[in-house]
Structures are given as structure tokens and as C-alpha cells.
Motif scaffolding. Structure first.
Motif, PDB file in Angstrom:
ATOM      1  N   THR A  11       0.860  -1.173   0.000  1.00 44.93           N
ATOM      2  CA  THR A  11       0.000   0.000   0.000  1.00 44.93           C
ATOM      3  C   THR A  11       0.901   1.228   0.000  1.00 44.93           C
ATOM      4  O   THR A  11       2.058   1.165   0.447  1.00 44.93           O
ATOM      5  CB  THR A  11      -0.936   0.066   1.226  1.00 44.93           C
ATOM      6  N   HIS A  12       0.390   2.337  -0.483  1.00 45.39           N
ATOM      7  CA  HIS A  12       1.188   3.554  -0.612  1.00 45.39           C
ATOM      8  C   HIS A  12       1.742   4.041   0.724  1.00 45.39           C
ATOM      9  O   HIS A  12       2.704   4.806   0.761  1.00 45.39           O
ATOM     10  CB  HIS A  12       0.396   4.672  -1.305  1.00 45.39           C
ATOM     11  N   THR A  13       1.179   3.573   1.827  1.00 39.19           N
ATOM     12  CA  THR A  13       1.710   3.953   3.137  1.00 39.19           C
ATOM     13  C   THR A  13       2.895   3.083   3.556  1.00 39.19           C
ATOM     14  O   THR A  13       3.507   3.328   4.586  1.00 39.19           O
ATOM     15  CB  THR A  13       0.608   3.864   4.210  1.00 39.19           C
ATOM     16  N   PRO A  49       5.297   7.491  -2.688  1.00 41.35           N
ATOM     17  CA  PRO A  49       4.821   6.150  -3.031  1.00 41.35           C
ATOM     18  C   PRO A  49       5.665   5.549  -4.154  1.00 41.35           C
ATOM     19  O   PRO A  49       6.257   6.251  -4.955  1.00 41.35           O
ATOM     20  CB  PRO A  49       3.380   6.392  -3.502  1.00 41.35           C
ATOM     21  N   SER A  72       4.467   1.178 -12.964  1.00 38.24           N
ATOM     22  CA  SER A  72       3.249   1.876 -13.367  1.00 38.24           C
ATOM     23  C   SER A  72       3.402   2.377 -14.810  1.00 38.24           C
ATOM     24  O   SER A  72       4.514   2.653 -15.261  1.00 38.24           O
ATOM     25  CB  SER A  72       2.961   3.045 -12.433  1.00 38.24           C
ATOM     26  N   GLN A 119      -2.430   5.606  -7.636  1.00 41.39           N
ATOM     27  CA  GLN A 119      -2.763   6.779  -6.831  1.00 41.39           C
ATOM     28  C   GLN A 119      -3.120   7.928  -7.775  1.00 41.39           C
ATOM     29  O   GLN A 119      -2.268   8.414  -8.501  1.00 41.39           O
ATOM     30  CB  GLN A 119      -1.584   7.151  -5.945  1.00 41.39           C
ATOM     31  N   GLN A 130      -0.870   2.847  -5.684  1.00 40.97           N
ATOM     32  CA  GLN A 130      -1.571   3.050  -4.414  1.00 40.97           C
ATOM     33  C   GLN A 130      -1.649   1.741  -3.642  1.00 40.97           C
ATOM     34  O   GLN A 130      -1.416   1.702  -2.445  1.00 40.97           O
ATOM     35  CB  GLN A 130      -2.972   3.601  -4.646  1.00 40.97           C
ATOM     36  N   GLN A 131      -1.989   0.666  -4.347  1.00 42.01           N
ATOM     37  CA  GLN A 131      -2.132  -0.632  -3.701  1.00 42.01           C
ATOM     38  C   GLN A 131      -1.879  -1.715  -4.735  1.00 42.01           C
ATOM     39  O   GLN A 131      -2.277  -1.576  -5.899  1.00 42.01           O
ATOM     40  CB  GLN A 131      -3.534  -0.767  -3.113  1.00 42.01           C
TER      41      GLN A 131
END
Length: 145
Positions: A11-13, A49, A72, A119, A130-131
Motif C-alpha cells: 500500500t502507498h503507506t 509512493p 506503473s 494513486q 496506491q495498492q
């Protein structure tokens, strides 16, 4: 039959994602390792990210570690990001359902993208991941389907 199956979720976190897994024969013999790491080569202090997920395979019978980077779409189109990702491994577009294989001397690793979300607006529509959920399956070369 696969030696091992692993699931990895980014996840982006979790910009510092770096997971490794030991590959063993049924009798416990060490065969190698595999893993996934968040990467983009341009991140500042791990706060941005990831634009790619580096998938790697180490075979104890091989002298090299094989790597590919699931990237991406926007990162593949950006010359600076693509160059940075290329330093980590061969960049491959990341898409839902895509499958990549990494081959080593005695092992093969199949990585399937189970889910991917980008994201929005960071800094362009599909620049950062993002995920993502990946399934890794390791095989001995002789038993790979």
C-alpha cells in the motif's frame, strides 16, 4: 507442484516494503530465496509512493539474482523514472492479472498481479502505485508446468 506460494500486499503507506521468503525443498534443503520490494529510485527519505515493485529470485545454484520491476504505466513513459527503475531490473508494465516469470538455474518464480490500483493525481494520473497484491509461486525447474 509449486515449492512455495506467497502473497505480498503493498500500500502507498508502506513505501519501505521489502519482503523476502526462503525457498526450501520438502526435506528442508535450502534452495534459494525470493521477494518483493517497493522501488522507484527517486524516492526522498522513503516518503514518496512507489512507482514500481521489484520482484527477485535468488537460486543457490546460480551466481546471479534475477530481477524484474513491475512498473506503473506513467513511470514507463517518464524517461527519468524508467531509467531509475531499469537500474533495479527489467521494467515490465504492471496490470491486473499479469504474470511474469523469473528463471534461474534450478528455480522459476511466477509472480501474478492479483490486484493493482494507482494513486490518482500523484503527480500524474497513474504515476504511483496506491495498492498492489501479488502472488508468488516458486517451482523447481523440472516441475514447472
Amino acid at each position: 507442484m509449486a515449492l512455495s506460494t506467497f502473497r505480498v500486499t503493498y500500500t502507498h503507506t508502506d513505501a519501505l516494503l521489502d519482503q523476502a521468503f526462503v525457498l526450501e525443498a520438502p526435506d528442508g534443503e535450502f534452495l534459494g530465496e525470493c521477494g518483493v520490494a517497493a522501488t522507484d529510485g527517486l524516492r526522498l527519505a522513503g516518503q514518496e509512493p512507489a512507482h514500481g515493485l521489484q520482484v527477485w529470485l535468488f537460486d543457490r545454484q546460480d551466481l546471479r539474482t534475477t530481477t524484474k520491476v513491475l512498473a506503473s504505466p506513467a513511470a514507463l513513459q517518464d524517461p527519468a523514472l524508467r531509467a531509475a527503475l531499469s537500474e533495479k531490473g527489467e521494467p515490465i508494465p504492471i496490470e491486473n492479472g499479469s504474470l511474469i516469470s523469473l528463471d534461474a538455474r534450478s528455480l522459476i518464480l511466477d509472480a501474478r498481479v492479483m490486484q493493482i490500483a494507482f494513486q490518482p493525481g500523484f503527480p500524474t494520473a497513474t504515476a504511483a502505485i496506491q495498492q498492489a497484491s501479488l502472488e508468488l509461486r516458486a517451482w523447481r525447474r523440472a516441475s514447472h508446468p
